[in-house]
Every structure is written in structure tokens, then in C-alpha cells.
Scaffold this active site. Structure first.
Site, PDB file in Angstrom:
ATOM      1  N   SER A 100     -32.771  23.025  -1.647  1.00  0.00           N
ATOM      2  CA  SER A 100     -32.290  21.640  -1.709  1.00  0.00           C
ATOM      3  C   SER A 100     -31.273  21.454  -0.582  1.00  0.00           C
ATOM      4  CB  SER A 100     -31.626  21.364  -3.062  1.00  0.00           C
ATOM      5  OG  SER A 100     -32.559  21.486  -4.106  1.00  0.00           O
ATOM      6  N   LYS A 174     -36.275  15.299  -3.303  1.00  0.00           N
ATOM      7  CA  LYS A 174     -35.473  16.170  -4.168  1.00  0.00           C
ATOM      8  C   LYS A 174     -34.129  15.528  -4.486  1.00  0.00           C
ATOM      9  CE  LYS A 174     -34.176  19.664  -6.608  1.00  0.00           C
ATOM     10  NZ  LYS A 174     -34.147  21.067  -6.201  1.00  0.00           N
ATOM     11  N   LYS A 242     -23.308  19.712  -5.491  1.00  0.00           N
ATOM     12  CA  LYS A 242     -23.705  19.776  -4.076  1.00  0.00           C
ATOM     13  C   LYS A 242     -24.818  18.777  -3.801  1.00  0.00           C
ATOM     14  CE  LYS A 242     -26.781  22.585  -2.919  1.00  0.00           C
ATOM     15  NZ  LYS A 242     -28.256  22.611  -2.703  1.00  0.00           N
TER      16      LYS A 242
END
Length: 301
Positions: A100, A174, A242
Site C-alpha cells: 500500500s 487501495k 499510514k
């Protein structure tokens, strides 16, 4: 050229990369693994997976390189840094970045890979550790359609792949996924907190809602974690924040406000700041309990 490949390197063998490497080995690929903490790669020897001492050693002669590292900066360092992996790969080999990472990073790596004559896809996944173990991951693949098709054999043993657009679109998809997941986890945590503080049994409330409009994979899996107190990391909260922060940064770069995402990001940042970043992201319910420390359970009216 990649379909039919046998030699695969897996770069990053943590919670997700380890089971994925195992799936590739079980499917008959000759797999070599590398991880920054080597014992995680060494632990895969029982699956017939060789452990390399360096990333460059792992990719030597590999026809496909699957990357599952923790973040964009780490991917840039390992793949593009001095003596990086990408420079060591031979033209015609495939680079599949399943981490990711920011959209901009995925596009940059794609440009560098194309210049080297490599097959490339940014192909992050959803489905967690369970999906990685069982080969049921949802794979969001960016890149050229021909490149994604060429990786069919690799993707087939990991899960279900969907080509979503040119390089960078896998990473973008994503981020959209992570906004949905993080927001839903927070909503489930709020609902179970409300039930708990109102005097109901959260486990029975969860059971009652199964099959209704509130039901979902997140509700089933993470709601169960919340009512049982099992916060062993499948998806650590520090990685969740994150991703939400990355999604918001990209949104802001496009002049967008995502108010729900902004609040979810603040909640996860508080969870990390309070020392729970290594817990599963379902542990956000602990942050809600901290926020409501004066609330006391009461009997249902």
C-alpha cells in the site's frame, strides 16, 4: 513472457508477504524470499522457500518479483535506491508492487520499470492475513492491461485480480478501500461501544445484527475481535493511519475534502499516539473507551 515463469522473488515477508510467498511455493513456483528482518524469511524454509541475505540476491535470475513492503518510502529505498532491486532485474521480468503506497510512488516506480523494459503492475490487495493464507485476496491491479494479463499465473494463486486502470490506479483503488475499511471499523466500534455503555451484551448485539443491512466482512471479523478483545495484529493500526493519511494527502492535492476520512484519521492517529499502534486496527474500540472513560454501563430501558 511472464506467464509460465517459475522463479519468483518475494521482497517483504511480514504478516501478508509471508503467507503470500507460501501460496506461490505451494503453486509450484521456485520462491526466494528476502525480508529486512531476516528471521521472517528464514521461517519460510519449511515451505521450501529459500532465504536470501540481500534483496539483490533474492531477485537474481527471478522472472517475477513480488513486493510486499511496509510503505512507499521503504519501497522507493529498496527498489530505486543505490544498487536497488529494479536496476538488478533483467528486461522482460515482472515487477509486482503489492504494498500500500502513495499513487505518486506507484507511478514513479512504473515509469522507472517501463524504462528498464520490465512488466509492471502496482497491485495492492485487500483481505488481510486470512485472505493471504487462503489465496482469496482482492487484487487491485494498475498498469497496462497486457502486463496485468501476463501476471495471471502469479495472481491466480493469491486471489481475484481486477485491472483498474494505468499505473497508479491500483494504489488509488487501495486508498479508496482503506477509507471504506477504516471508516467501517470505526462505525462498528462506535456501535458496540454504544451497546456496551447502554447495558446490552455487545456479543449478543453483534449476533443480532448478522445478516441485516449492518452486516459486512468488517463487521463479522473485526466486530468479533472487539467483543473477544483479540487485538493481535492482522492489520496494525500504525499501517491503517499510514494509509488514511496517504489517502487524505492525495485528496487534498486534488482539492477534495473528505470529512469522514479526516475524523477517522484523527482517531487512528490518537490510537497510535497512545501507544497502541502495533495492535490490530480493530483496537480502535480501545481509543473510544479512552475517550469515554467517565461513561458507565447502564441497564437497557
Amino acid at each position: 513472457m511472464v506467464n509460465g515463469a517459475k522463479r519468483v522473488a518475494v521482497i517483504g515477508t511480514g504478516i501478508m508477504g509471508g503467507p503470500m510467498a507460501g501460496r506461490l511455493a505451494d503453486a509450484g513456483f521456485d520462491v526466494t524470499a528476502w525480508n529486512r528482518t531476516r528471521d521472517k524469511a528464514d521461517a519460510l524454509s519449511s515451505r521450501g522457500i529459500a532465504s536470501a541475505s540481500t534483496a539483490l540476491e533474492a531477485v537474481a535470475g527471478a522472472q517475477a518479483v513480488v513486493v510486499m513492503l511496509s510503505s512507499g518510502p521503504v519501497c522507493e529505498d529498496v527498489l530505486l535506491g543505490g544498487g536497488g532491486v529494479l536496476a538488478a532485474m533483467k528486461p522482460g521480468a515482472a515487477l509486482v508492487v503489492m504494498s500500500s503506497i502513495p499513487v505518486e510512488t506507484a507511478v514513479l516506480i512504473g515509469e522507472k520499470a517501463s524504462a528498464r523494459g520490465l512488466v509492471y503492475s502496482d497491485a495492492p490487495v485487500s483481505g488481510g492475513e486470512k485472505g493471504a493464507r487462503e489465496g482469496t485476496l482482492a487484487i487491485m491491479a494498475g498498469g497496462k492491461a497486457t502486463d496485468v494479463d501476463a501476471l495471471g499465473d502469479v495472481f491466480a494463486c493469491l486471489g481475484r485480480v481486477t485491472h483498474v486502470g494505468p499505473a497508479g490506479c491500483g494504489a488509488l483503488t487501495k486508498l479508496a478501500n482503506q477509507l471504506i475499511v477504516a471508516s467501517t471499523i470505526c462505525a462498528v466500534a462506535e456501535a458496540l461501544t454504544l451497546a456496551e455503555q447502554g447495558g446490552a451484551d455487545p456479543a449478543r448485539v453483534r449476533e443480532a445484527l448478522l445478516g441485516g443491512f449492518a452486516d459486512s466482512t468488517v463487521f463479522r471479523q473485526h466486530g468479533l475481535r472487539m467483543v473477544t478483545g483479540d487485538f493481535r495484529p492482522g492489520g496494525p493500526a500504525k499501517y491503517q493511519v499510514k494509509d488514511t493519511s496517504t489517502a487524505l494527502a492525495f485528496a487534498h492535492s486534488r482539492g477534495l475534502r473528505l470529512p469522514v476520512g479526516e475524523e477517522v484519521d484523527r482517531l487512528y492517529q490518537a490510537m497510535v499516539d497512545n501507544g497502541d499502534g502495533d495492535l490490530d486496527h480493530s483496537g480502535i474500540i480501545l481509543e473510544l473507551r479512552r475517550m469515554n472513560k467517565t461513561a458507565k454501563p447502564m441497564a437497557c430501558a
